[in-house]
Design a protein around this motif. Sequence first.
Motif, mmCIF file in Angstrom:
data_model
loop_
_atom_site.group_PDB
_atom_site.id
_atom_site.type_symbol
_atom_site.label_atom_id
_atom_site.label_comp_id
_atom_site.label_asym_id
_atom_site.label_seq_id
_atom_site.Cartn_x
_atom_site.Cartn_y
_atom_site.Cartn_z
ATOM 1 N N LEU A 307 0.844 -1.191 0.000
ATOM 2 C CA LEU A 307 0.000 0.000 0.000
ATOM 3 C C LEU A 307 0.882 1.245 0.000
ATOM 4 C CD1 LEU A 307 -2.552 1.706 0.437
ATOM 5 C CD2 LEU A 307 -2.631 0.898 2.811
ATOM 6 N N PRO A 308 0.909 2.018 -1.090
ATOM 7 C CA PRO A 308 1.851 3.127 -1.203
ATOM 8 C C PRO A 308 1.403 4.438 -0.583
ATOM 9 C CG PRO A 308 0.657 2.907 -3.257
ATOM 10 C CD PRO A 308 0.163 1.806 -2.352
ATOM 11 N N HIS A 309 0.153 4.516 -0.125
ATOM 12 C CA HIS A 309 -0.357 5.786 0.389
ATOM 13 C C HIS A 309 -1.258 5.536 1.597
ATOM 14 C CE1 HIS A 309 -4.069 4.620 -1.610
ATOM 15 N NE2 HIS A 309 -3.488 4.655 -2.801
ATOM 16 N N ARG A 310 -1.783 6.605 2.182
ATOM 17 C CA ARG A 310 -2.677 6.470 3.333
ATOM 18 C C ARG A 310 -3.924 5.680 2.931
ATOM 19 N NH1 ARG A 310 -3.530 12.815 2.438
ATOM 20 N NH2 ARG A 310 -5.063 12.658 0.775
ATOM 21 N N THR A 311 -4.634 5.185 3.947
ATOM 22 C CA THR A 311 -5.840 4.397 3.688
ATOM 23 C C THR A 311 -7.008 5.276 3.275
ATOM 24 O OG1 THR A 311 -5.212 2.559 5.114
ATOM 25 C CG2 THR A 311 -7.570 2.905 4.801
ATOM 26 N N GLY A 312 -7.064 6.517 3.751
ATOM 27 C CA GLY A 312 -8.203 7.344 3.380
ATOM 28 C C GLY A 312 -8.041 8.798 3.762
ATOM 29 N N HIS A 313 -8.980 9.599 3.267
ATOM 30 C CA HIS A 313 -8.974 11.042 3.510
ATOM 31 C C HIS A 313 -10.374 11.495 3.876
ATOM 32 C CE1 HIS A 313 -10.916 11.537 -0.458
ATOM 33 N NE2 HIS A 313 -10.008 10.692 -0.919
ATOM 34 N N GLY A 314 -10.455 12.584 4.604
ATOM 35 C CA GLY A 314 -11.742 13.211 4.818
ATOM 36 C C GLY A 314 -12.261 13.779 3.510
ATOM 37 N N ILE A 315 -13.564 14.030 3.452
ATOM 38 C CA ILE A 315 -14.170 14.534 2.225
ATOM 39 C C ILE A 315 -15.383 15.378 2.572
ATOM 40 C CG2 ILE A 315 -15.624 12.478 1.912
ATOM 41 C CD1 ILE A 315 -15.044 12.807 -1.170
ATOM 42 N N GLY A 316 -15.665 16.349 1.747
ATOM 43 C CA GLY A 316 -16.805 17.247 1.950
ATOM 44 C C GLY A 316 -16.807 18.287 0.848
ATOM 45 N N LEU A 317 -16.625 19.553 1.203
ATOM 46 C CA LEU A 317 -16.491 20.612 0.205
ATOM 47 C C LEU A 317 -15.137 20.557 -0.493
ATOM 48 C CD1 LEU A 317 -18.187 23.660 1.976
ATOM 49 C CD2 LEU A 317 -18.952 22.522 -0.122
ATOM 50 N N GLU A 318 -14.188 19.852 0.086
ATOM 51 C CA GLU A 318 -12.921 19.558 -0.570
ATOM 52 C C GLU A 318 -12.842 18.052 -0.765
ATOM 53 O OE1 GLU A 318 -9.541 22.477 0.808
ATOM 54 O OE2 GLU A 318 -10.756 21.925 2.534
ATOM 55 N N ILE A 319 -12.275 17.652 -1.886
ATOM 56 C CA ILE A 319 -12.206 16.217 -2.152
ATOM 57 C C ILE A 319 -11.233 15.537 -1.193
ATOM 58 C CG2 ILE A 319 -10.423 16.403 -3.942
ATOM 59 C CD1 ILE A 319 -12.083 14.190 -5.429
ATOM 60 N N HIS A 320 -10.199 16.252 -0.778
ATOM 61 C CA HIS A 320 -9.291 15.785 0.264
ATOM 62 C C HIS A 320 -9.281 16.846 1.358
ATOM 63 C CE1 HIS A 320 -6.663 13.152 -2.654
ATOM 64 N NE2 HIS A 320 -7.923 12.754 -2.580
ATOM 65 N N GLU A 321 -9.756 16.494 2.530
ATOM 66 C CA GLU A 321 -9.740 17.417 3.662
ATOM 67 C C GLU A 321 -9.543 16.624 4.941
ATOM 68 O OE1 GLU A 321 -13.653 19.238 3.080
ATOM 69 O OE2 GLU A 321 -14.446 18.060 4.758
ATOM 70 N N GLY A 322 -9.058 17.307 5.971
ATOM 71 C CA GLY A 322 -8.801 16.625 7.226
ATOM 72 C C GLY A 322 -10.076 16.313 7.989
ATOM 73 N N PRO A 323 -9.979 15.353 8.913
ATOM 74 C CA PRO A 323 -8.791 14.556 9.240
ATOM 75 C C PRO A 323 -8.558 13.444 8.230
ATOM 76 C CG PRO A 323 -10.625 13.929 10.659
ATOM 77 C CD PRO A 323 -11.110 15.083 9.838
ATOM 78 N N TYR A 324 -7.409 12.742 8.389
ATOM 79 C CA TYR A 324 -6.997 11.722 7.436
ATOM 80 C C TYR A 324 -6.814 10.370 8.122
ATOM 81 C CZ TYR A 324 -6.114 15.685 4.384
ATOM 82 O OH TYR A 324 -6.276 16.820 3.624
ATOM 83 N N LEU A 325 -7.080 9.310 7.395
ATOM 84 C CA LEU A 325 -6.866 7.952 7.907
ATOM 85 C C LEU A 325 -5.426 7.571 7.580
ATOM 86 C CD1 LEU A 325 -10.229 6.294 6.772
ATOM 87 C CD2 LEU A 325 -9.712 7.509 8.897
ATOM 88 N N VAL A 326 -4.525 8.007 8.449
ATOM 89 C CA VAL A 326 -3.097 7.825 8.218
ATOM 90 C C VAL A 326 -2.395 7.763 9.571
ATOM 91 C CG1 VAL A 326 -2.592 10.310 8.091
ATOM 92 C CG2 VAL A 326 -1.108 8.688 6.891
ATOM 93 N N ARG A 327 -1.324 7.041 9.620
ATOM 94 C CA ARG A 327 -0.545 6.961 10.859
ATOM 95 C C ARG A 327 -0.119 8.361 11.292
ATOM 96 N NH1 ARG A 327 4.003 3.138 9.948
ATOM 97 N NH2 ARG A 327 4.953 4.875 8.823
ATOM 98 N N GLY A 328 -0.312 8.637 12.575
ATOM 99 C CA GLY A 328 0.062 9.930 13.120
ATOM 100 C C GLY A 328 -1.090 10.900 13.259
ATOM 101 N N ASP A 329 -2.222 10.630 12.598
ATOM 102 C CA ASP A 329 -3.400 11.476 12.791
ATOM 103 C C ASP A 329 -4.190 10.884 13.954
ATOM 104 O OD1 ASP A 329 -5.804 12.933 12.725
ATOM 105 O OD2 ASP A 329 -5.671 13.210 10.555
ATOM 106 N N ASP A 330 -4.088 11.535 15.092
ATOM 107 C CA ASP A 330 -4.715 11.034 16.319
ATOM 108 C C ASP A 330 -6.097 11.627 16.571
ATOM 109 O OD1 ASP A 330 -2.502 9.423 16.934
ATOM 110 O OD2 ASP A 330 -1.458 11.121 17.859
ATOM 111 N N THR A 331 -6.657 12.307 15.577
ATOM 112 C CA THR A 331 -8.000 12.870 15.727
ATOM 113 C C THR A 331 -8.988 11.752 16.078
ATOM 114 O OG1 THR A 331 -7.475 14.508 14.019
ATOM 115 C CG2 THR A 331 -9.806 14.233 14.620
ATOM 116 N N PRO A 332 -9.742 11.890 17.166
ATOM 117 C CA PRO A 332 -10.722 10.850 17.501
ATOM 118 C C PRO A 332 -11.874 10.850 16.497
ATOM 119 C CG PRO A 332 -10.226 12.250 19.417
ATOM 120 C CD PRO A 332 -9.683 12.942 18.203
ATOM 121 N N LEU A 333 -12.257 9.683 16.049
ATOM 122 C CA LEU A 333 -13.408 9.570 15.152
ATOM 123 C C LEU A 333 -14.660 10.006 15.873
ATOM 124 C CD1 LEU A 333 -12.487 6.138 13.573
ATOM 125 C CD2 LEU A 333 -12.531 8.335 12.384
ATOM 126 N N ASP A 334 -15.502 10.800 15.193
ATOM 127 C CA ASP A 334 -16.702 11.337 15.820
ATOM 128 C C ASP A 334 -17.848 11.313 14.814
ATOM 129 O OD1 ASP A 334 -18.301 12.424 17.781
ATOM 130 O OD2 ASP A 334 -16.987 14.142 18.171
#
Length: 380
Positions: A307-334
Amino acid sequence: MSARDTVSPITHEERQQRLSALQNSLPAFKLDAVMITPGASMRYFFGLTWRETERLVCAVVSAQRVVFVCPKFEDTALLAALSTPYDYAWWEEHEDPRHVVSTVLSDGHCQNVGIDPSCSYGQAFALSNATSATLCSAGPILQSLRAQKSATELALMQAAKSLTLDVHVAIFDWIKPGMRMSEVKAEIDRLHRVGGADNGSFFCAVQFGEGTSHPHGVPGDPVLQKGELILIDTGCTIDGYHSDITRTYALDKQGHRVEALWDLEKEAQAAAFDAAQIGRPCGDVDAAARAVLETHGLGPDYQLPGLPHRTGHGIGLEIHEGPYLVRGDDTPLDTGMCFSNEPMIVVPGQYGIRLEDHFYMTDAGAKWFTEPQKSLYQPL
């Protein structure tokens, strides 16, 4: 009936609630004001779809008021676009708008100011030289507000994603060997337009055979050959909210190794989905997908095959926006958070397999926007 006929746009009342939430959140982030510039956050709070140019336009939001800084000759356009009256600081063409912003900040006693991440470095640097205020990124406060989508936002995203899935279905029934990549892209765009997308395809990657091993493709206009893998990653917007769905499939029987890795990709996607639980760090979802792949000898980490990249990205008004499903992003899922789930497998020089669907968080865990692909030969 088009996709947008089934949903309601964001209302003036909801935008006002968002703005109030921003103003109420300023103390928690130790900010006196936030400067919003053209981009996704400008649309989120004010409904403006303007783009940044060399002429500075921004909204300075403090707890007490909102002040728009704008070229004077654009006054009628701005006033017509805003459904609520605000305060305005107009500037003429010979004036430096950063000094106008500095005056607004000084008059409002705003010392700690967050700058919209969409603001260009050139504008932010010029502002730093024009004001005595302490500037920092407004990214954390804006992400805290935009990450959790409302019911209206979820409905708009569902409409966009359902439309794109319908487009994938139509393309699967239509595509055949001998077609060029450009033909397929044009048909995908046409179908998005017919379905009611804002402006056709927001993006589209069509890859065949060895080309599928490049995560976002390579230049050229290849012809689909009999027996080649097909990877299509595309999306659109409805009222600005994005879809982004990838399907990898074959029209002809593939070898055992391809079939086995396709099944492994699906297993990794399912593991990521199961790991998405309220309160867990975003990075745990990425770890769950990688653990599946590493168990089968892929990776580790970003090593290929794997797997060459992160597993996933946030999405909404931007196609890629935070938070991200990647090592080091400790944002709690809500609740209300939305993510892509796309733990791609790449075998360099041979092929790649990516299954991408999106989910949103509920109190009970993750819920799919679109049903994941069934099999290598029955993708939709």
